[in-house]
Write an enzyme that holds these catalytic residues in place. Sequence first.
Site, PDB file in Angstrom:
ATOM      1  N   CYS A 184      -4.504 -10.091  12.342  1.00 30.58           N
ATOM      2  CA  CYS A 184      -4.278  -9.711  13.735  1.00 30.58           C
ATOM      3  C   CYS A 184      -5.563  -9.120  14.307  1.00 30.58           C
ATOM      4  CB  CYS A 184      -3.152  -8.688  13.806  1.00 30.58           C
ATOM      5  SG  CYS A 184      -2.880  -8.044  15.470  1.00 30.58           S
TER       6      CYS A 184
ATOM      7  N   CYS B  44      -4.892  -5.240  14.984  1.00 29.94           N
ATOM      8  CA  CYS B  44      -4.683  -4.200  13.966  1.00 29.94           C
ATOM      9  C   CYS B  44      -5.071  -4.604  12.553  1.00 29.94           C
ATOM     10  CB  CYS B  44      -3.232  -3.732  13.983  1.00 29.94           C
ATOM     11  SG  CYS B  44      -2.080  -4.937  13.294  1.00 29.94           S
TER      12      CYS B  44
ATOM     13  N   CYS C  25       2.795  -9.521  16.706  1.00 29.87           N
ATOM     14  CA  CYS C  25       2.503  -8.805  15.467  1.00 29.87           C
ATOM     15  C   CYS C  25       3.506  -7.667  15.300  1.00 29.87           C
ATOM     16  CB  CYS C  25       1.079  -8.246  15.535  1.00 29.87           C
ATOM     17  SG  CYS C  25       0.673  -7.149  14.162  1.00 29.87           S
TER      18      CYS C  25
ATOM     19  N   CYS D 245       1.517  -3.980  15.413  1.00 30.13           N
ATOM     20  CA  CYS D 245       0.949  -3.379  16.633  1.00 30.13           C
ATOM     21  C   CYS D 245       1.610  -3.895  17.906  1.00 30.13           C
ATOM     22  CB  CYS D 245      -0.565  -3.607  16.693  1.00 30.13           C
ATOM     23  SG  CYS D 245      -1.052  -5.291  17.107  1.00 30.13           S
TER      24      CYS D 245
ATOM     25  N   CYS E 181       2.413 -21.527  17.462  1.00 29.42           N
ATOM     26  CA  CYS E 181       1.301 -21.920  18.324  1.00 29.42           C
ATOM     27  C   CYS E 181       0.622 -20.624  18.774  1.00 29.42           C
ATOM     28  CB  CYS E 181       1.870 -22.698  19.507  1.00 29.42           C
ATOM     29  SG  CYS E 181       0.634 -23.340  20.627  1.00 29.42           S
TER      30      CYS E 181
HETATM   31 FE    FE Z   1      -1.332  -6.363  15.035  1.00 29.59          FE
END
Ligand code: FE
Length: 134
Positions: free
Chosen positions: A48, A51, A97, A100, A120
């Site tokens: 990510c 984070c 995510c 976060c 996607c």
């Molecule tokens: Fe994240």
Amino acid sequence: MAERVQKTDEEWRKELSPEQYRVLRERATEAPWTGAYNVEKRDGMYRCAGCGTELFSSDAKFDSGSGWPSFFQPADAAAVEVEHDNSMFMRRTEVHCANCGGHLGHVFEDGPNPTGLRYCINSCALDLAPTAEK
Ligand code: FE
């Protein structure tokens, strides 16, 4: 799963590029064929960009022809969460995510085996940690 990352809007604006901020925090979509990872072939783990959580392995990446990096499954089922998204006059399933809350992209049910899913994902929401060359 670790505790959710909680940051103020100001902190996110400082840490992310303007495009990352628009995608991760405002749920924008980058233009197709423009992202850094659309045609990326290196092995590694996509983390990510907000984070650092490990989200998608290159093992699950496939060429969807959509213009965005696409994966048939997350690296860990708990790493991402989904939410119904009826914006833009479309019925879609939003992916973010779990750690976060950063918006990643959408998941569609027209992917390849073994899951039939197509995550996607916006390139700028990801940060590839390439596997060390042997
Ligand atoms: Fe994240």
